[in-house]
Write an enzyme that holds these catalytic residues in place. Structure first.
Site, PDB file in Angstrom:
ATOM      1  N   HIS A   1      -0.876  -5.967   0.890  1.00  0.00           N
ATOM      2  CA  HIS A   1       0.496  -5.480   0.681  1.00  0.00           C
ATOM      3  C   HIS A   1       1.137  -6.447  -0.298  1.00  0.00           C
ATOM      4  O   HIS A   1       1.521  -7.547   0.084  1.00  0.00           O
ATOM      5  CB  HIS A   1       1.267  -5.443   2.005  1.00  0.00           C
ATOM      6  CG  HIS A   1       2.676  -4.926   1.851  1.00  0.00           C
ATOM      7  ND1 HIS A   1       3.155  -3.832   2.523  1.00  0.00           N
ATOM      8  CD2 HIS A   1       3.714  -5.338   1.063  1.00  0.00           C
ATOM      9  CE1 HIS A   1       4.413  -3.598   2.169  1.00  0.00           C
ATOM     10  NE2 HIS A   1       4.783  -4.509   1.298  1.00  0.00           N
TER      11      HIS A   1
ATOM     12  N   HIS B   1      -1.112   4.545   8.756  1.00  0.00           N
ATOM     13  CA  HIS B   1      -0.567   3.930   9.978  1.00  0.00           C
ATOM     14  C   HIS B   1      -0.611   4.948  11.097  1.00  0.00           C
ATOM     15  O   HIS B   1       0.025   6.004  11.003  1.00  0.00           O
ATOM     16  CB  HIS B   1       0.874   3.475   9.756  1.00  0.00           C
ATOM     17  CG  HIS B   1       1.007   2.396   8.734  1.00  0.00           C
ATOM     18  ND1 HIS B   1       0.915   1.058   9.044  1.00  0.00           N
ATOM     19  CD2 HIS B   1       1.179   2.462   7.393  1.00  0.00           C
ATOM     20  CE1 HIS B   1       1.046   0.336   7.934  1.00  0.00           C
ATOM     21  NE2 HIS B   1       1.212   1.160   6.909  1.00  0.00           N
TER      22      HIS B   1
ATOM     23  N   LYS C   1      -6.773  -6.778   5.948  1.00  0.00           N
ATOM     24  CA  LYS C   1      -5.502  -6.387   5.352  1.00  0.00           C
ATOM     25  C   LYS C   1      -4.552  -7.566   5.387  1.00  0.00           C
ATOM     26  O   LYS C   1      -4.246  -8.095   6.461  1.00  0.00           O
ATOM     27  CB  LYS C   1      -4.884  -5.213   6.127  1.00  0.00           C
ATOM     28  CG  LYS C   1      -3.472  -4.839   5.672  1.00  0.00           C
ATOM     29  CD  LYS C   1      -3.430  -4.210   4.295  1.00  0.00           C
ATOM     30  CE  LYS C   1      -2.005  -4.026   3.775  1.00  0.00           C
ATOM     31  NZ  LYS C   1      -1.258  -2.964   4.448  1.00  0.00           N
TER      32      LYS C   1
ATOM     33  N   HIS D   1      -5.084   4.636   3.287  1.00  0.00           N
ATOM     34  CA  HIS D   1      -4.032   3.731   3.798  1.00  0.00           C
ATOM     35  C   HIS D   1      -3.200   4.516   4.808  1.00  0.00           C
ATOM     36  O   HIS D   1      -2.398   5.365   4.447  1.00  0.00           O
ATOM     37  CB  HIS D   1      -3.143   3.233   2.649  1.00  0.00           C
ATOM     38  CG  HIS D   1      -2.173   2.175   3.082  1.00  0.00           C
ATOM     39  ND1 HIS D   1      -2.096   0.932   2.480  1.00  0.00           N
ATOM     40  CD2 HIS D   1      -1.234   2.159   4.064  1.00  0.00           C
ATOM     41  CE1 HIS D   1      -1.148   0.214   3.070  1.00  0.00           C
ATOM     42  NE2 HIS D   1      -0.608   0.931   4.025  1.00  0.00           N
TER      43      HIS D   1
ATOM     44  N   HIS E   1      -0.716   0.702  -2.018  1.00  0.00           N
ATOM     45  CA  HIS E   1       0.489   1.489  -2.344  1.00  0.00           C
ATOM     46  C   HIS E   1       1.244   0.937  -3.547  1.00  0.00           C
ATOM     47  O   HIS E   1       2.397   0.538  -3.424  1.00  0.00           O
ATOM     48  CB  HIS E   1       1.421   1.633  -1.129  1.00  0.00           C
ATOM     49  CG  HIS E   1       1.641   0.363  -0.339  1.00  0.00           C
ATOM     50  ND1 HIS E   1       2.059  -0.820  -0.911  1.00  0.00           N
ATOM     51  CD2 HIS E   1       1.489   0.101   0.979  1.00  0.00           C
ATOM     52  CE1 HIS E   1       2.159  -1.737   0.021  1.00  0.00           C
ATOM     53  NE2 HIS E   1       1.817  -1.209   1.181  1.00  0.00           N
TER      54      HIS E   1
ATOM     55  N   ASP F   1      -0.141   5.930   3.204  1.00  0.00           N
ATOM     56  CA  ASP F   1       0.826   5.032   3.843  1.00  0.00           C
ATOM     57  C   ASP F   1       1.744   5.819   4.776  1.00  0.00           C
ATOM     58  O   ASP F   1       2.877   5.408   5.021  1.00  0.00           O
ATOM     59  CB  ASP F   1       1.642   4.256   2.799  1.00  0.00           C
ATOM     60  CG  ASP F   1       2.323   3.035   3.404  1.00  0.00           C
ATOM     61  OD1 ASP F   1       1.986   2.649   4.536  1.00  0.00           O
ATOM     62  OD2 ASP F   1       3.223   2.477   2.743  1.00  0.00           O
TER      63      ASP F   1
END
Lengths: 332, 332
Positions: free
Chosen positions: A131, A14, A94, A12, A165, A237
């Site tokens: 999420h 970004h 996602k 995960h 997460h 994350d």
């Protein structure tokens, strides 16, 4: 003492775009064989065309270091043909509830209307990454969302569903009820609680979504991860924001943990006397759940003190200034 | 529509020193007949000499506007003679557990050793004002401290004990068990929850100690205040920090609410259809509990829209930019 990890994966991640991508991608490529790339760019990655361009940009930013970006498409209603065309180039879709976190405005507003696309995912064996937060009280958002996970797991029993997460004891419990459900856990949710964010001076660098929870929740996460739960996968994350966006009035959510991930995880597993399970958490569980065969890559750690930089260009990394007992060793 | 309040009092107020004092004291003097002044200066107000100098500085800062500073001494071990000498010049002693909030390092470390001084307070009929938090998990600190309140209330049944800035449903419940216990409630804890602090973008301006709690806690506070509980007194805990200390990494706790207190309270009571009880909350309950006879002062509110300034010199006030339905009316 040395530790060699085979194909560590960050499930995960970004990486943002442009200058920020160029800045942070090498941090991940230095420690991981690959990572699951989140699609919530300012303009979401919701077409194969945008996805291909983004993957190319990521590979470019890794500057020669081997790193496999496992791409995700931003969840919306998709036709069978679109998903068929994308299937070989994505690891999953996602899903963001609308407005729930950074750049999620175009996410799902009505969960009663996602069934058709989710059924396609189940049929085509494409994982769904979620999420999982409601818009309720900040400490209860994940717990409130569990009924959606439950509905998805029961309605689509062959769907591979990933709770991203997770932060609560109850999410850990839910994992045991459904074989088709996996979950990612971040480094920071294994280390901090809400106390670290707002218990002393306010710490904008530790402000993230989902917010860090209670000591009881952290303990449940740690126990499950350190005991080697086979469907718990590491996903950092890591989410960079430039410092001025972290410290202005109304600052953005996200912990930039990419530079410290494997050293801090090694320390955590070592302290719990289960260093031998680290490879499962950062690689094997994800490879099994997602059926991945990443190109071979080894990452070497050495047990030697390493003080985390206070500042990484415009970013302040997680654990800045702290001295860890492990560091990544670069081998030519 | 007009509303005239007789002797409104702010029973928990931070005025700081020097430039900051000069900046914020007029905000309180414009809306209140008097206020209980907190003693946690950089060097705590723990002697009669310092207290007198601080009171003089406050009166000076009010610049001609009538305002009675009800002074408190910082809790430490005091001799009977010291307390006898101070009694007529103080409203009470303010107790901080050591290190629990801004400038509380010299507070109480061992509650087993405060009995002698508290017995003197009971004997001399000097109120004890307490910042009631443990050093536990941030959302549970007040609840964990309730056993100390309980011990004080039961061991010293004639002591007038004030639970400062209560934030939880359980503190409200405790109030009903002991006639000798009162409590202050802030404006911001009646309006916000943890959601407002960390639920969207991070809001450093709403970061305070005790931290804002859950919707359930806020509802319990509101119900008790709006129902007119006779031992609930208004205390703003207005606590100015310059903006750079609120928005840097690791920023300070405190909401600067002084400029908006009575208009926002009037709006809250009006929305709950009990505007007639506002005077009890902001004056009568405190006058009865503390047996105060402030010099006569009227404060006038008018029901007319008023937009809160975005910035008050170096400070950002609570509710900045919001339009309230009431404003303070200055009469010559």
């Amino acid at each position: 003492m040395h530790l060699t990890l085979e194909n560590p994966l960050d499930m995960h991640l970004h990486l943002r775009e442009r200058e920020m991508l160029a800045l942070v991608a090498p941090c991940s490529a230095a420690q991981f064989a690959g990572g699951v790339i989140m699609p919530n760019l300012v303009q979401p990655v919701d077409s194969l065309e945008r996805l291909r361009a983004y993957r190319a940009a990521i590979l470019d930013a890794c500057a020669g270091e081997p790193f496999t970006p496992y791409m995700t498409l931003f969840f919306r209603s998709y036709h069978r043909e679109e998903l068929l065309a994308a299937r070989d180039e994505i690891i999953g879709l996602k899903l963001y509830p609308a407005g729930i976190t950074t750049q999620s405005e175009s996410g799902v507003r009505d969960f009663d209307r996602i069934g058709d696309t989710v059924a396609l995912l189940e049929d085509l064996d494409i994982p769904l990454l979620v999420h999982g937060e409601t818009d309720g009280f900040v400490m209860e958002r994940e717990r409130e969302f569990l009924r959606v996970y439950q509905w998805l797991a029961e309605t689509f029993p062959r769907l591979r569903l990933v709770m991203e997460h997770i932060t609560t004891a109850e999410a850990v419990e839910l994992l045991d009820r459904y074989d088709n459900v996996g979950a990612t856990v971040t480094l920071h949710h294994l280390l901090i609680t809400l106390d670290d964010v707002v218990g002393g001076l306010l710490q904008p660098d530790l402000f993230c979504k989902p917010i860090a929870k209670t000591p009881r929740d952290r303990e449940a996460l740690r126990q499950a991860v350190l005991a080697g739960h086979p469907r718990l996968m590491f996903g950092s994350d890591s989410a960079p924001h430039p410092r001025h966006k972290k410290e202005c009035c109304g600052c953005a959510a996200g912990v930039f943990s990419a530079p410290v991930l494997l050293p801090a995880l090694a320390q955590l597993f070592e302290e719990a006397d289960c260093l031998e399970r680290l490879a499962d958490f950062v690689s094997h569980h994800a490879r099994r759940f997602y059926r991945l065969r990443p190109p071979h890559k080894q990452v070497h750690l050495v047990r030697a003190p390493w003080t985390v930089m206070e500042q990484y260009e415009t970013l302040r990394p997680f654990l800045a200034g702290q001295t860890l007992r492990w560091r990544v060793e670069k081998r030519p």
